[in-house]
Design a protein around this motif. Sequence first.
Motif, PDB file in Angstrom:
ATOM      1  N   LYS A  36       0.828  -1.214   0.000  1.00 11.42           N
ATOM      2  CA  LYS A  36       0.000   0.000   0.000  1.00 11.42           C
ATOM      3  C   LYS A  36       0.862   1.263   0.000  1.00 11.42           C
ATOM      4  CE  LYS A  36      -1.923  -1.452   3.781  1.00 11.42           C
ATOM      5  NZ  LYS A  36      -1.206  -2.740   3.778  1.00 11.42           N
ATOM      6  N   SER A  38       3.985   1.534  -0.825  1.00 14.17           N
ATOM      7  CA  SER A  38       4.756   1.579  -2.073  1.00 14.17           C
ATOM      8  C   SER A  38       3.901   2.106  -3.216  1.00 14.17           C
ATOM      9  CB  SER A  38       5.251   0.178  -2.452  1.00 14.17           C
ATOM     10  OG  SER A  38       6.022  -0.374  -1.417  1.00 14.17           O
ATOM     11  N   GLY A  57       3.282  -4.545   9.127  1.00 23.67           N
ATOM     12  CA  GLY A  57       2.774  -3.751  10.237  1.00 23.67           C
ATOM     13  C   GLY A  57       3.441  -2.402  10.383  1.00 23.67           C
TER      14      GLY A  57
HETATM   15  N1  LIG Z   1       8.642  -6.505  -6.397  1.00 29.28           N
HETATM   16  C1  LIG Z   1       7.788  -5.680  -5.821  1.00 29.28           C
HETATM   17  N2  LIG Z   1       7.852  -5.439  -4.487  1.00 29.28           N
HETATM   18  C2  LIG Z   1       6.945  -4.590  -3.934  1.00 29.28           C
HETATM   19  C3  LIG Z   1       5.931  -3.954  -4.718  1.00 29.28           C
HETATM   20  N3  LIG Z   1       5.190  -3.197  -3.883  1.00 29.28           N
HETATM   21  C4  LIG Z   1       5.719  -3.352  -2.642  1.00 29.28           C
HETATM   22  N4  LIG Z   1       6.780  -4.193  -2.660  1.00 29.28           N
HETATM   23  C5  LIG Z   1       7.597  -4.592  -1.489  1.00 29.28           C
HETATM   24  O1  LIG Z   1       6.726  -5.165  -0.505  1.00 29.28           O
HETATM   25  C6  LIG Z   1       7.147  -4.817   0.830  1.00 29.28           C
HETATM   26  C7  LIG Z   1       6.008  -4.150   1.586  1.00 29.28           C
HETATM   27  O2  LIG Z   1       5.675  -2.917   0.982  1.00 29.28           O
HETATM   28  P1  LIG Z   1       4.878  -1.765   1.770  1.00 29.28           P
HETATM   29  O3  LIG Z   1       4.563  -0.724   0.746  1.00 29.28           O
HETATM   30  O4  LIG Z   1       5.608  -1.328   2.999  1.00 29.28           O
HETATM   31  O5  LIG Z   1       3.555  -2.543   2.204  1.00 29.28           O
HETATM   32  P2  LIG Z   1       2.314  -2.017   3.075  1.00 29.28           P
HETATM   33  O6  LIG Z   1       1.107  -2.643   2.485  1.00 29.28           O
HETATM   34  O7  LIG Z   1       2.324  -0.528   3.171  1.00 29.28           O
HETATM   35  O8  LIG Z   1       2.624  -2.684   4.486  1.00 29.28           O
HETATM   36  P3  LIG Z   1       2.063  -2.274   5.944  1.00 29.28           P
HETATM   37  O9  LIG Z   1       2.255  -0.804   6.130  1.00 29.28           O
HETATM   38  O10 LIG Z   1       2.886  -3.105   6.860  1.00 29.28           O
HETATM   39  O11 LIG Z   1       0.625  -2.673   5.983  1.00 29.28           O
HETATM   40  C8  LIG Z   1       8.371  -3.919   0.640  1.00 29.28           C
HETATM   41  O12 LIG Z   1       9.523  -4.723   0.763  1.00 29.28           O
HETATM   42  C9  LIG Z   1       8.237  -3.403  -0.783  1.00 29.28           C
HETATM   43  O13 LIG Z   1       9.462  -3.059  -1.378  1.00 29.28           O
HETATM   44  C10 LIG Z   1       5.900  -4.221  -6.139  1.00 29.28           C
HETATM   45  O14 LIG Z   1       5.068  -3.722  -6.919  1.00 29.28           O
HETATM   46  N5  LIG Z   1       6.846  -5.092  -6.628  1.00 29.28           N
END
Ligand SMILES: Nc1nc2c(ncn2[C@@H]2O[C@H](COP(=O)(O)OP(=O)(O)OP(=O)(O)O)[C@@H](O)[C@H]2O)c(=O)[nH]1
Length: 193
Positions: A36, A38, A57
């Motif tokens: 999310k 990202s 988290g």
């Molecule tokens: N290869 C790849 N990795 C991704 C992509 N989007 C996110 N990631 C990876 O996934 C992991 C989690 O990404 P976040 O954006 O922190 O996820 P989040 O949903 O915000 O996580 P929480 O805040 O914990 O709920 C990180 O290591 C990112 O680099 C993508 O499109 N491709």
Amino acid sequence: MKVTSSDIVISAVKPEQYPETDLPEFALAGRSNVGKSSFINKMLNRKGLARISSKPGKTQTLNFYLINEILHFVDVPGYGYAKVSKSERAAWGKMIETYLTRREQLRAVVLIVDLRHPPTEDDVMMYDFLKHYEIPCIVIATKADKIPRGKWQKYLKVTKETLDLEESDQIVLFSSETGEGKDKAWSIIQSYM
Ligand SMILES: Nc1nc2c(ncn2[C@@H]2O[C@H](COP(=O)(O)OP(=O)(O)OP(=O)(O)O)[C@@H](O)[C@H]2O)c(=O)[nH]1
Ligand SMILES: [Mg+2]
């Protein structure tokens, strides 16, 4: 949309802290660690604005981002993270439910799922929750860079079928690594403004 300005406005846990504006708002929902934050960074061309972590988290509060002075993205803590106590989970549920059901300027929820795997039970529950409250939903199937292009449609079909996606809901193949789907995601978001 060309993003010329973006900034975090506030990290909120209760309605009194939500920004007092009537700008259209889009909330990001999805499993913990699905991508999310990202997604937000990619959409805004900002590397480190929304905090990203390899540990699930990371996002714990409702983080409001103001974009071009005309709309808000709201980064929401993810669900489905196992190492969370029952009481923490209940508090999370209350915070999210309050926000989603009461925020009048919420135009749509951007539901982020992982293209590589069928949506989880929690994903389906979140989708059904949005349907129940008649909150428009834009599904983003992210991490497409991890799947060969030739298999995208096959995986997308599984995503749609598992969610039992309604015809009226749009789905976008996305990658925060490559920017795949970014223009389409923006044009759908703009259509809700
Ligand atoms: N290869 C790849 N990795 C991704 C992509 N989007 C996110 N990631 C990876 O996934 C992991 C989690 O990404 P976040 O954006 O922190 O996820 P989040 O949903 O915000 O996580 P929480 O805040 O914990 O709920 C990180 O290591 C990112 O680099 C993508 O499109 N491709
Ligand atoms: Mg996050």
